[in-house]
Write an enzyme that holds these catalytic residues in place. Structure first.
Site, PDB file in Angstrom:
ATOM      1  N   SER A 156       0.836  -1.204   0.000  1.00  0.00           N
ATOM      2  CA  SER A 156       0.000   0.000   0.000  1.00  0.00           C
ATOM      3  C   SER A 156       0.874   1.259   0.000  1.00  0.00           C
ATOM      4  O   SER A 156       1.966   1.250   0.588  1.00  0.00           O
ATOM      5  CB  SER A 156      -0.868  -0.006   1.259  1.00  0.00           C
ATOM      6  OG  SER A 156      -1.383   1.284   1.515  1.00  0.00           O
ATOM      7  N   TYR A 169      -1.079  -1.514  10.018  1.00  0.00           N
ATOM      8  CA  TYR A 169      -1.248  -1.872   8.616  1.00  0.00           C
ATOM      9  C   TYR A 169      -0.076  -1.385   7.775  1.00  0.00           C
ATOM     10  O   TYR A 169       0.498  -2.121   6.978  1.00  0.00           O
ATOM     11  CB  TYR A 169      -2.569  -1.256   8.143  1.00  0.00           C
ATOM     12  CG  TYR A 169      -2.846  -1.344   6.677  1.00  0.00           C
ATOM     13  CD1 TYR A 169      -3.346  -2.517   6.120  1.00  0.00           C
ATOM     14  CD2 TYR A 169      -2.642  -0.251   5.840  1.00  0.00           C
ATOM     15  CE1 TYR A 169      -3.617  -2.597   4.770  1.00  0.00           C
ATOM     16  CE2 TYR A 169      -2.920  -0.324   4.491  1.00  0.00           C
ATOM     17  CZ  TYR A 169      -3.407  -1.503   3.965  1.00  0.00           C
ATOM     18  OH  TYR A 169      -3.667  -1.571   2.623  1.00  0.00           O
TER      19      TYR A 169
HETATM   20  N1  LIG Z   1      -8.746  -1.526  -1.167  1.00  0.00           N
HETATM   21  C1  LIG Z   1      -7.751  -0.673  -1.038  1.00  0.00           C
HETATM   22  O1  LIG Z   1      -7.908   0.546  -1.176  1.00  0.00           O
HETATM   23  C2  LIG Z   1      -6.375  -1.178  -0.723  1.00  0.00           C
HETATM   24  C3  LIG Z   1      -5.319  -0.243  -0.683  1.00  0.00           C
HETATM   25  C4  LIG Z   1      -4.051  -0.689  -0.420  1.00  0.00           C
HETATM   26  C5  LIG Z   1      -3.810  -2.057  -0.233  1.00  0.00           C
HETATM   27  N2  LIG Z   1      -4.852  -2.913  -0.248  1.00  0.00           N
HETATM   28  C6  LIG Z   1      -4.557  -4.336  -0.014  1.00  0.00           C
HETATM   29  O2  LIG Z   1      -5.153  -5.122  -1.026  1.00  0.00           O
HETATM   30  C7  LIG Z   1      -5.517  -6.406  -0.493  1.00  0.00           C
HETATM   31  C8  LIG Z   1      -6.987  -6.672  -0.762  1.00  0.00           C
HETATM   32  O3  LIG Z   1      -7.738  -5.617  -0.189  1.00  0.00           O
HETATM   33  P1  LIG Z   1      -9.328  -5.529  -0.339  1.00  0.00           P
HETATM   34  O4  LIG Z   1      -9.674  -4.103  -0.231  1.00  0.00           O
HETATM   35  O5  LIG Z   1      -9.783  -6.334  -1.502  1.00  0.00           O
HETATM   36  O6  LIG Z   1      -9.771  -6.264   1.015  1.00  0.00           O
HETATM   37  P2  LIG Z   1     -11.154  -6.964   1.404  1.00  0.00           P
HETATM   38  O7  LIG Z   1     -12.242  -6.587   0.483  1.00  0.00           O
HETATM   39  O8  LIG Z   1     -11.303  -6.713   2.867  1.00  0.00           O
HETATM   40  O9  LIG Z   1     -10.833  -8.527   1.190  1.00  0.00           O
HETATM   41  C9  LIG Z   1      -9.869  -9.122   1.998  1.00  0.00           C
HETATM   42  C10 LIG Z   1      -9.674 -10.550   1.552  1.00  0.00           C
HETATM   43  O10 LIG Z   1      -8.654 -11.112   2.402  1.00  0.00           O
HETATM   44  C11 LIG Z   1      -9.134 -12.331   2.927  1.00  0.00           C
HETATM   45  N3  LIG Z   1      -8.550 -12.611   4.228  1.00  0.00           N
HETATM   46  C12 LIG Z   1      -8.561 -11.849   5.353  1.00  0.00           C
HETATM   47  N4  LIG Z   1      -7.899 -12.463   6.346  1.00  0.00           N
HETATM   48  C13 LIG Z   1      -7.464 -13.654   5.835  1.00  0.00           C
HETATM   49  C14 LIG Z   1      -6.709 -14.722   6.355  1.00  0.00           C
HETATM   50  N5  LIG Z   1      -6.274 -14.716   7.630  1.00  0.00           N
HETATM   51  N6  LIG Z   1      -6.437 -15.782   5.560  1.00  0.00           N
HETATM   52  C15 LIG Z   1      -6.879 -15.809   4.276  1.00  0.00           C
HETATM   53  N7  LIG Z   1      -7.578 -14.813   3.717  1.00  0.00           N
HETATM   54  C16 LIG Z   1      -7.879 -13.747   4.497  1.00  0.00           C
HETATM   55  C17 LIG Z   1     -10.639 -12.182   2.997  1.00  0.00           C
HETATM   56  O11 LIG Z   1     -11.198 -13.488   2.949  1.00  0.00           O
HETATM   57  P3  LIG Z   1     -12.469 -13.972   3.845  1.00  0.00           P
HETATM   58  O12 LIG Z   1     -13.537 -12.933   3.690  1.00  0.00           O
HETATM   59  O13 LIG Z   1     -12.793 -15.292   3.248  1.00  0.00           O
HETATM   60  O14 LIG Z   1     -11.965 -14.074   5.251  1.00  0.00           O
HETATM   61  C18 LIG Z   1     -10.923 -11.384   1.715  1.00  0.00           C
HETATM   62  O15 LIG Z   1     -11.053 -12.242   0.611  1.00  0.00           O
HETATM   63  C19 LIG Z   1      -5.174  -6.363   0.994  1.00  0.00           C
HETATM   64  O16 LIG Z   1      -3.898  -6.912   1.199  1.00  0.00           O
HETATM   65  C20 LIG Z   1      -5.171  -4.873   1.283  1.00  0.00           C
HETATM   66  O17 LIG Z   1      -4.386  -4.530   2.395  1.00  0.00           O
HETATM   67  C21 LIG Z   1      -6.122  -2.521  -0.492  1.00  0.00           C
END
Ligand SMILES: NC(=O)c1ccc[n+]([C@@H]2O[C@H](COP(=O)([O-])OP(=O)(O)OC[C@H]3O[C@@H](n4cnc5c(N)ncnc54)[C@H](OP(=O)(O)O)[C@@H]3O)[C@@H](O)[C@H]2O)c1
Length: 263
Positions: A156, A169
């Site tokens: 990020s 984070y």
């Molecule tokens: N969205 C943004 O703006 C943003 C910005 C910077 C970085 N990121 C990074 O991008 C990635 C995806 O973000 P997102 O926004 O798509 O998040 P999200 O919608 O909250 O989805 C998170 C995913 O991670 C899975 N997960 C959580 N804990 C887990 C664990 N212990 N073992 C296996 N799977 C797990 C969840 O699965 P379950 O629901 O099945 O538990 C879900 O599929 C993350 O690493 C996040 O930090 C996102």
């Protein structure tokens, strides 16, 4: 459950016949990555922890479109569960060509705590999923990458700037960037390792914020909008594919220009 199914219609894809694991692929960005990877001809393995229904729906949607998809449950922060996941992959596929370490903790409660309210437990919770999960999946995954492969980690832009909230984070994501570079050096030339460094991408967290806060956030983004999960997925496909065959140890920033002044 891991149910590989060889029904792939994508004969021309950039990732044809490659076995690729996407962690945290039940929702959000991981879901879009899993879909894009399958559409490029890969045999995608959709990892999830809690959202079984969403993971299964995605698998069925992909299969309905003639693509090759399977699901596997594992909490990436638990070494025993990660080991079992890779044992299943070894049993059912025999090899692995790509890993996308996307799973992220995503807790609004921890995110909103300022420095003075944080406990070490908050750090551990986030670091265990984002950083330890990335380490564990890479460590076990490379044992199946005898033919070489590509690993893409998800970080990020906050890791580059620091912030007053979301500190556990951004520490975890900084660690992921350092781990990416270290793994790239350790695993070259057989396995490439890169990271995508994301700005504000439209997923579930948008619902935590009021519309005023989202508007304020967007005002810092030169592109004037949030990113889409599919825009991240396209860059990840590039890093997994031979199109990026001489790129390793680097980060690709996907932030609509938000972090142009970070360095
Ligand atoms: N969205 C943004 O703006 C943003 C910005 C910077 C970085 N990121 C990074 O991008 C990635 C995806 O973000 P997102 O926004 O798509 O998040 P999200 O919608 O909250 O989805 C998170 C995913 O991670 C899975 N997960 C959580 N804990 C887990 C664990 N212990 N073992 C296996 N799977 C797990 C969840 O699965 P379950 O629901 O099945 O538990 C879900 O599929 C993350 O690493 C996040 O930090 C996102």
């Amino acid at each position: 459950m891991l149910l590989p199914q060889v029904v792939n219609k994508s004969l021309m894809g950039k990732l044809r016949d490659r076995v690729i694991l996407v962690t945290g692929a039940s929702r959000g960005i991981g879901r879009a990555i899993a879909r894009a990877v399958a559409e490029e001809g890969a045999r995608v393995i959709i990892n999830y922890k809690s959202s079984a229904r969403e993971a299964e729906e995605l698998m069925l949607e992909l299969r309905k479109n003639g693509l090759d998809a399977a699901i596997v449950r594992a909490d990436v922060s638990r070494e025993d569960e990660v080991r079992s996941m890779f044992e299943l992959i070894r049993r059912d596929y025999g090899a692995l060509h790509g890993i996308v370490n996307n799973a992220g903790h995503g807790s609004a409660t921890i995110w909103n705590r300022g420095f003075h309210e944080l406990t070490w437990n908050d750090f551990e919770e986030v670091i265990n999923v984002d950083l330890k999960g990335t380490f564990l999946c890479s460590k076990f995954g490379i044992e199946l990458m005898g033919d070489g492969g590509s690993i893409v980690n998800v970080a990020s832009i906050t890791a580059r700037t620091g912030d007053t909230t979301g500190i556990p984070y951004l520490i975890a994501k900084s660690g992921i960037i350092a781990l990416t570079k270290s793994m790239a050096l350790s695993l070259a030339p057989r396995i490439r390792v890169n990271a995508v460094v994301l700005g504000s991408i439209e997923t579930g967290w948008v619902n935590w914020l009021g519309s005023d806060e989202v508007r304020k956030l967007i005002s810092y983004i030169p592109m004037g909008r949030l990113g889409k999960p599919e825009e991240v997925a396209r860059a990840v496909v590039f890093l997994l594919s031979d199109d990026s065959s001489f790129i390793t140890g680097h980060t690709v920033v996907i932030d609509g220009g938000e972090c142009t002044a970070c360095d």
